[in-house]
Design an enzyme around this catalytic site. Structure first.
Site, PDB file in Angstrom:
ATOM      1  N   GLY A   1      37.470  26.110  33.575  1.00  0.00           N
ATOM      2  CA  GLY A   1      36.222  25.372  33.664  1.00  0.00           C
ATOM      3  C   GLY A   1      35.927  24.955  35.082  1.00  0.00           C
ATOM      4  O   GLY A   1      36.745  25.128  35.990  1.00  0.00           O
TER       5      GLY A   1
ATOM      6  N   GLY B   1      34.097  21.719  37.525  1.00  0.00           N
ATOM      7  CA  GLY B   1      33.665  20.329  37.574  1.00  0.00           C
ATOM      8  C   GLY B   1      33.335  19.937  38.992  1.00  0.00           C
ATOM      9  O   GLY B   1      33.393  20.768  39.908  1.00  0.00           O
ATOM     10  N   GLY B   2      32.976  18.665  39.187  1.00  0.00           N
ATOM     11  CA  GLY B   2      32.649  18.196  40.520  1.00  0.00           C
ATOM     12  C   GLY B   2      33.829  18.299  41.466  1.00  0.00           C
ATOM     13  O   GLY B   2      33.666  18.479  42.672  1.00  0.00           O
TER      14      GLY B   2
ATOM     15  N   GLY C   1      36.111  20.660  41.424  1.00  0.00           N
ATOM     16  CA  GLY C   1      36.324  22.060  41.743  1.00  0.00           C
ATOM     17  C   GLY C   1      36.579  22.841  40.476  1.00  0.00           C
ATOM     18  O   GLY C   1      35.991  22.554  39.439  1.00  0.00           O
ATOM     19  N   SER C   2      37.475  23.811  40.528  1.00  0.00           N
ATOM     20  CA  SER C   2      37.773  24.646  39.368  1.00  0.00           C
ATOM     21  C   SER C   2      39.132  24.287  38.786  1.00  0.00           C
ATOM     22  O   SER C   2      40.027  23.812  39.479  1.00  0.00           O
ATOM     23  CB  SER C   2      37.768  26.124  39.772  1.00  0.00           C
ATOM     24  N   VAL C   3      39.257  24.531  37.478  1.00  0.00           N
ATOM     25  CA  VAL C   3      40.524  24.340  36.778  1.00  0.00           C
ATOM     26  C   VAL C   3      40.993  25.706  36.290  1.00  0.00           C
ATOM     27  O   VAL C   3      40.234  26.438  35.645  1.00  0.00           O
ATOM     28  CB  VAL C   3      40.379  23.365  35.600  1.00  0.00           C
TER      29      VAL C   3
ATOM     30  N   LYS D   1      44.182  22.017  38.622  1.00  0.00           N
ATOM     31  CA  LYS D   1      42.882  21.577  39.127  1.00  0.00           C
ATOM     32  C   LYS D   1      42.908  21.646  40.652  1.00  0.00           C
ATOM     33  O   LYS D   1      43.729  21.024  41.299  1.00  0.00           O
ATOM     34  CB  LYS D   1      42.582  20.147  38.646  1.00  0.00           C
TER      35      LYS D   1
ATOM     36  N   ASP E   1      36.419   4.804  33.096  1.00  0.00           N
ATOM     37  CA  ASP E   1      35.577   5.964  32.819  1.00  0.00           C
ATOM     38  C   ASP E   1      35.940   6.563  31.467  1.00  0.00           C
ATOM     39  O   ASP E   1      36.120   7.773  31.334  1.00  0.00           O
ATOM     40  CB  ASP E   1      35.720   7.005  33.928  1.00  0.00           C
TER      41      ASP E   1
END
Length: 408
Positions: free
Chosen positions: A81, A83-84, A86-88, A112, A209
């Site tokens: 996936g 995200g902000g 980077g990539s996982v 990550k 969060d």
């Protein structure tokens, strides 16, 4: 307060890992992201040395070359996936030596990797290491190690096969079947235990969060909290709160935190109440694609949840036949308590755990509900053996009379 809000709340959570991150501008100031994150101005993010990492005996300091090998050189088909942050990537390591192994052998991991061209920063990476390196609990995702080499910043986690609760709850398609009532109750309890552990730690931790995308599921749907980039130490000494810049995700943050920047453990409890509503309804907390007046789940749902005649307006219609009205009312009561406007009227997470333990399905309770008070829509009036207030009193959490319950 200077908080900025995104126009649309869209998930940027990876499909299989659930990892999510807020964005940071190139000069280091926090900004909104497409996932609805928000903040006020912040200090610049600057790379620092490994000396800032707290001593954690169980974390491995991976070399960058090791993680390249483990992830097949970060090949695109290894991406779980985006995200902000980077990539996982999916990878494999030896279960004992933690050295890289051939794909498909050994222990599966999620890696990550900080996007050097992206907008995320060193600070959240460091917070993740320093919290998850010290805190260990069955309902917290396990951090296996990290990598800090030149400008590279990576984190190595246990792999969570079922991904995030957000994906299962809100996404449609053959890969994500609707979560059953019993699984939702199990996930809620596991997540509550994770928060309770943080709040009861020797040095209290406020998660800050809590949301469905940060709740990851293993192969047996056991819930684990992930993404500690926004976590903060709780108030020390005689202080009642932590004063901090406002960070979090739109729709989940407690009203007093938004208004004042005063952060307490009860801020997490409010966020937990929002997630309980999402579990009950199958709707996102903020969804501007819904009809007018229903964009904000909390505002729309509250009037229905304290009435046994109206609760079905909120309950996920995909759950029909899976729950008793008694259990649904208990969940609604608990959610309302967590969402109390006044923090002092919210239960603590120990009480929430105790309440949810009473809502878990057992063979005996399942038999009773199948032959007794399973929800019924006949004549438009649901059946119930006890009122919402009586249920709350039975839990031992909330006093009589009902006037003391903060539903505002």
């Amino acid at each position: 307060m200077g908080a900025c809000w995104s126009n649309g709340i869209k998930a940027v959570t990876p499909s299989y890992t659930g990892f999510n991150s807020k964005t940071v501008s190139r000069d280091g100031n926090d900004m909104c992201s497409s996932s609805g994150k928000f903040s006020s101005a912040s200090m610049p993010v600057t790379p620092r040395s490994e000396d800032e990492i707290l001593q954690a005996s169980n974390l491995k300091n991976f070399g960058f070359s090791e993680l390249k090998m483990a992830t097949r050189n970060f090949r695109p088909d290894s991406v779980l996936g985006e995200g902000g942050f980077g990539s996982v990537f999916k990878g494999w390591i030896d279960e004992h030596s933690l050295s890289a192994t051939k794909p498909g052998t050994g222990l599966v991991i999620a890696v990550k990797r900080l996007n050097q061209e992206g907008l995320q920063g060193h600070r959240e990476w460091l917070a993740e290491i320093n919290y998850l390196g010290q805190l260990h609990h069955p309902n917290l995702v396990k951090l296996i190690g990290y990598c800090v080499e030149d400008e590279q910043r990576l984190l190595v986690y246990e792999f969570m096969p079922k991904g995030s609760m957000e994906n299962h709850l809100f996404r449609r398609g053959s890969h994500f079947q609707p979560l059953s009532w019993s699984v939702r109750m199990k996930v809620a309890l596991g997540a509550a235990k994770g928060l309770a552990f943080l709040h009861n730690a020797e040095s209290q931790v406020i998660y800050r969060d809590f949301k469905t995308s940060n709740i990851l599921l293993d192969s047996n749907y056991n819930a684990k909290l992930s993404d500690f980039g926004l976590a903060r130490d709780g108030p020390a000494g005689d202080k009642s709160h932590v004063s901090t810049r406002v960070l979090g995700t739109y729709g989940y943050a407690a009203p007093e935190y938004l208004a004042t920047g005063h952060l307490t453990a009860k801020s997490d409890v409010y966020s937990f109440g929002v997630v309980l509503l999402e579990l009950l309804s199958g709707h996102r907390c903020i969804d501007k694609n819904r009809p007018s007046g229903q964009h904000n789940l909390v505002d729309w749902a509250k009037p229905y949840l304290n009435s046994k005649r109206r609760i079905y307006h909120v309950l996920d219609n995909r759950l029909q036949g899976q729950y008793s009205l008694d259990r649904a009312q208990k969940m609604a009561t608990l959610a309302l308590q967590c969402l109390a406007v006044e923090p002092k009227n919210r239960p603590n997470m120990n009480d929430v755990v105790a309440a949810l333990e009473g809502l878990q399905e057992t063979p005996r309770s399942k038999h009773k509900e199948q032959h007794g008070n399973v929800h019924n829509h006949s004549n438009g009036v649901p059946r119930s053996s006890r009122s919402t207030v009586e249920v709350a009193s039975k839990l031992g959490m909330y006093p009589r009379p009902s006037a003391s319950l903060a539903y505002a």
